[in-house]
Design an enzyme around this catalytic site. Sequence first.
Site, PDB file in Angstrom:
ATOM      1  N   ASP A  10       0.841  -1.237  -0.135  1.00  0.00           N
ATOM      2  CA  ASP A  10       0.028  -0.119   0.094  1.00  0.00           C
ATOM      3  C   ASP A  10       0.900   1.247   0.237  1.00  0.00           C
ATOM      4  O   ASP A  10       0.490   2.418   0.784  1.00  0.00           O
ATOM      5  CB  ASP A  10      -1.095  -0.156   1.352  1.00  0.00           C
ATOM      6  N   ASP A  49      -4.625  -0.763  -1.994  1.00  0.00           N
ATOM      7  CA  ASP A  49      -5.821  -0.778  -1.272  1.00  0.00           C
ATOM      8  C   ASP A  49      -6.754  -0.179  -2.632  1.00  0.00           C
ATOM      9  O   ASP A  49      -6.264   1.022  -2.926  1.00  0.00           O
ATOM     10  CB  ASP A  49      -5.647   0.035  -0.094  1.00  0.00           C
ATOM     11  N   HIS A  51     -10.638   0.546  -3.117  1.00  0.00           N
ATOM     12  CA  HIS A  51     -11.793   0.572  -2.970  1.00  0.00           C
ATOM     13  C   HIS A  51     -13.149   1.304  -3.706  1.00  0.00           C
ATOM     14  O   HIS A  51     -12.709   2.285  -4.429  1.00  0.00           O
ATOM     15  CB  HIS A  51     -12.125   1.433  -1.640  1.00  0.00           C
ATOM     16  N   HIS A  83     -10.719   6.800   1.280  1.00  0.00           N
ATOM     17  CA  HIS A  83      -9.410   6.554   0.981  1.00  0.00           C
ATOM     18  C   HIS A  83      -9.148   5.647  -0.178  1.00  0.00           C
ATOM     19  O   HIS A  83      -9.971   4.543  -0.192  1.00  0.00           O
ATOM     20  CB  HIS A  83      -8.470   6.138   2.128  1.00  0.00           C
ATOM     21  N   LYS A 108      -7.038  -5.074  -3.187  1.00  0.00           N
ATOM     22  CA  LYS A 108      -7.826  -5.750  -2.237  1.00  0.00           C
ATOM     23  C   LYS A 108      -8.626  -4.615  -1.710  1.00  0.00           C
ATOM     24  O   LYS A 108      -8.565  -3.369  -2.017  1.00  0.00           O
ATOM     25  CB  LYS A 108      -6.753  -6.131  -1.072  1.00  0.00           C
ATOM     26  N   CYS A 153      -2.449  -3.160   7.264  1.00  0.00           N
ATOM     27  CA  CYS A 153      -2.170  -4.023   6.521  1.00  0.00           C
ATOM     28  C   CYS A 153      -1.002  -4.877   6.321  1.00  0.00           C
ATOM     29  O   CYS A 153      -0.974  -5.822   6.159  1.00  0.00           O
ATOM     30  CB  CYS A 153      -2.178  -3.058   5.142  1.00  0.00           C
TER      31      CYS A 153
END
Length: 207
Positions: A10, A49, A51, A83, A108, A153
């Site tokens: 990340d 990350d 989303h 985020h 992810k 994470c």
Amino acid sequence: MMKKALILVDLQNDFFPGGALAVSEGDQILSVVGKLLDQPFDVIVATKDWHPADHGSFAVNHGKQPGERVNLEGLEQILWPVHCVQDSEGAEFAPGWDASKVKKIFCKGTEKKIDSYSTFFDNGHRRSTGLSDYLKQQGVKDVYIAGLATDYCVKYSVLDAVNLGFNAYVVIDGCRGVNLQETDSAKAIEAMQRAGAHIVLFQDLVL
Ligand code: VGL
Ligand code: ZN
């Protein structure tokens, strides 16, 4: 052959100073990341990350404040500021390291109803990201992990790595934590060590 992989967790704008979920001193890991990228790893992967805007880990999607908790499909979920929204600037890799050395990126947290701190599985261990198979197919036995954040994470990725049978080395000067509570990173380090991970400084690595 026992191969070695580097997993960079990340390294995205939103987790760096100035970002939406900034990790304090996050930029201080970049010198270590640069040195790691100069080592002879057999495989280098990175995670993102990633989303959707309506993700269930975002406080605003529940009319709540970051830091509050909700039950998300049976799992306790800490709520975060918005985020790492897919395709946004905040989700891009941060500048200051050579991302062209990354062979494959694993995303992810892509499913609205479940978060994913670990790079291997979602928080319910329901779905795999494919990283474990990818590494095992290439004969990787040792994984070296650095990135953000130590207490989320990095921690959950390392615990899964150990459970999946990898030798896990956490390059701790290449990590920084969120520390919602000031001892969270220290506790995460203890938990990783207790699980069987090796906590090392870059200077002590033998590669
Ligand atoms: C992370 C909180 C929420 C992390 C990701 O990368 O550690 N933390 N989403
Ligand atoms: Zn997230």
